[in-house]
Design an enzyme around this catalytic site. Structure first.
Site, PDB file in Angstrom:
ATOM      1  N   ASP A  79       0.734  -0.986  -0.132  1.00 52.20           N
ATOM      2  CA  ASP A  79      -0.049  -0.060   0.032  1.00 52.20           C
ATOM      3  C   ASP A  79       0.656   1.197   0.015  1.00 52.20           C
ATOM      4  O   ASP A  79       1.394   1.652  -1.214  1.00 52.20           O
ATOM      5  CB  ASP A  79      -0.890  -0.019   1.158  1.00 52.20           C
ATOM      6  N   GLY A  89       4.071   1.346   1.236  1.00 48.84           N
ATOM      7  CA  GLY A  89       5.222   0.779   1.302  1.00 48.84           C
ATOM      8  C   GLY A  89       6.192   0.767   2.376  1.00 48.84           C
ATOM      9  O   GLY A  89       7.150   0.284   2.643  1.00 48.84           O
ATOM     10  N   ASN A  90       5.287   1.497   3.525  1.00 50.62           N
ATOM     11  CA  ASN A  90       6.249   1.595   4.993  1.00 50.62           C
ATOM     12  C   ASN A  90       6.757   0.238   5.335  1.00 50.62           C
ATOM     13  O   ASN A  90       7.714   0.091   5.620  1.00 50.62           O
ATOM     14  CB  ASN A  90       5.113   2.302   5.965  1.00 50.62           C
ATOM     15  N   THR A  91       5.517  -0.811   5.193  1.00 51.49           N
ATOM     16  CA  THR A  91       6.025  -2.248   5.789  1.00 51.49           C
ATOM     17  C   THR A  91       7.181  -2.690   5.040  1.00 51.49           C
ATOM     18  O   THR A  91       8.203  -3.238   5.576  1.00 51.49           O
ATOM     19  CB  THR A  91       4.625  -3.109   5.640  1.00 51.49           C
ATOM     20  N   ASP A 100      -7.589  -8.580   5.825  1.00 53.60           N
ATOM     21  CA  ASP A 100      -8.728  -8.310   6.886  1.00 53.60           C
ATOM     22  C   ASP A 100      -9.348  -6.923   6.804  1.00 53.60           C
ATOM     23  O   ASP A 100      -8.698  -6.044   6.521  1.00 53.60           O
ATOM     24  CB  ASP A 100      -8.244  -8.586   8.222  1.00 53.60           C
ATOM     25  N   ARG A 143     -10.381 -12.455   6.443  1.00 52.82           N
ATOM     26  CA  ARG A 143      -9.107 -13.380   5.929  1.00 52.82           C
ATOM     27  C   ARG A 143      -9.343 -14.836   5.369  1.00 52.82           C
ATOM     28  O   ARG A 143      -8.705 -15.220   4.546  1.00 52.82           O
ATOM     29  CB  ARG A 143      -8.068 -13.519   7.162  1.00 52.82           C
TER      30      ARG A 143
HETATM   31  P1  IMP Z   1       1.781  -0.444   3.865  1.00 52.62           P
HETATM   32  O1  IMP Z   1       2.903  -0.412   4.933  1.00 52.62           O
HETATM   33  O2  IMP Z   1       0.897   0.610   3.738  1.00 52.62           O
HETATM   34  O3  IMP Z   1       2.275  -0.833   2.333  1.00 52.62           O
HETATM   35  O4  IMP Z   1       0.603  -1.742   4.185  1.00 52.62           O
HETATM   36  C1  IMP Z   1       1.047  -2.962   3.996  1.00 52.62           C
HETATM   37  C2  IMP Z   1       0.154  -3.621   5.057  1.00 52.62           C
HETATM   38  O5  IMP Z   1      -1.112  -2.597   5.208  1.00 52.62           O
HETATM   39  C3  IMP Z   1      -0.260  -4.871   4.153  1.00 52.62           C
HETATM   40  O6  IMP Z   1       0.384  -5.915   4.550  1.00 52.62           O
HETATM   41  C4  IMP Z   1      -1.738  -5.146   4.865  1.00 52.62           C
HETATM   42  O7  IMP Z   1      -1.675  -5.828   6.272  1.00 52.62           O
HETATM   43  C5  IMP Z   1      -2.228  -3.716   5.187  1.00 52.62           C
HETATM   44  N1  IMP Z   1      -3.091  -3.269   4.046  1.00 52.62           N
HETATM   45  C6  IMP Z   1      -2.798  -2.248   3.371  1.00 52.62           C
HETATM   46  N2  IMP Z   1      -4.136  -1.903   2.484  1.00 52.62           N
HETATM   47  C7  IMP Z   1      -4.882  -2.773   2.788  1.00 52.62           C
HETATM   48  C8  IMP Z   1      -6.311  -3.182   2.195  1.00 52.62           C
HETATM   49  O8  IMP Z   1      -6.868  -2.844   1.243  1.00 52.62           O
HETATM   50  N3  IMP Z   1      -6.945  -4.068   2.855  1.00 52.62           N
HETATM   51  C9  IMP Z   1      -6.375  -4.746   4.128  1.00 52.62           C
HETATM   52  N4  IMP Z   1      -5.224  -4.611   4.474  1.00 52.62           N
HETATM   53  C10 IMP Z   1      -4.354  -3.589   3.849  1.00 52.62           C
END
Ligand code: IMP
Length: 179
Positions: A107, A109-111, A163, A169
């Site tokens: 999403d 990209g932080n993770t 989720d 899930r």
């Molecule tokens: P990021 O760090 O913003 O890239 O988000 C990554 C994590 O956010 C993913 O591994 C998901 O667990 C959660 N996430 C992001 N977008 C969604 C979504 O649309 N539905 C459910 N979980 C999401």
């Protein structure tokens, strides 16, 4: 079912099981081809969301593979908090190894940045990223994932490991939120 309700919100079917299966097959074929020259490949799934995707993907991998998981909770409700809370489970030795990170969705990209940073600190030799879903509209980083199942709009999705407040899930298809 074309529409489901989870915790008071409605979601409509967006990607069906067959399309998911085809995408997983395509990703596995590409990874098998790309990394065929590696002696060993370490797959690292990011929990909780990637458990189904990782299970389906790894079954189609014909490389000499290890699989391990990191657990990271960074998300609440329907918008990314941006705050990474915790990252546990660095049990696998990755130094000098070829690693494939397995994500359900990228999403902001932080993770991913945190995971890749952790792999760099631990001196992984090659780092590849496989994600079933990618939201280019939300992405704030520069490194594009190597293996992407579907590019999707910046809408909240559930199912196939993803989720909404802990629910959904177990649903085999992917559903998008109805506003
Ligand atoms: P990021 O760090 O913003 O890239 O988000 C990554 C994590 O956010 C993913 O591994 C998901 O667990 C959660 N996430 C992001 N977008 C969604 C979504 O649309 N539905 C459910 N979980 C999401």
């Amino acid at each position: 079912m074309d529409e489901i309700r989870l915790n008071g919100r409605s979601f409509r079917k967006y990607i069906d099981e067959h399309e998911i299966e085809k995408a997983v097959e395509r990703l596995a074929d590409t990874i098998n081809r790309d990394l065929a020259g590696e002696d060993e490949v370490v797959f690292i799934g990011i929990l909780n969301g990637s458990f189904l995707f990782a299970a389906d993907l790894i079954r189609r991998i014909n490389l000499n593979a290890r699989i391990s998981f990191l657990k990271l909770a960074s998300y609440e409700g329907t918008s990314s908090s941006g705050a990474i809370r915790d990252l546990i489970g660095w049990n696998e030795v990755v130094q000098d190894k070829c690693v494939v990170v397995v994500e359900d969705i990228v999403d902001t990209g932080n993770t991913l940045e945190l995971v890749v940073g952790g792999l760099q600190v631990r001196k992984a030799r090659k780092i590849k990223v496989a994600t079933l879903l990618f939201k280019p509209g939300a992405y704030k980083k520069s490194t594009i994932p190597d293996y992407v199942g579907f590019e999707i709009p910046n809408d909240f999705v559930v199912g196939y490991g993803l989720d909404y407040d802990g629910f959904g899930r177990n649903i085999p298809a992917i559903y998008t939120i109805v506003n």
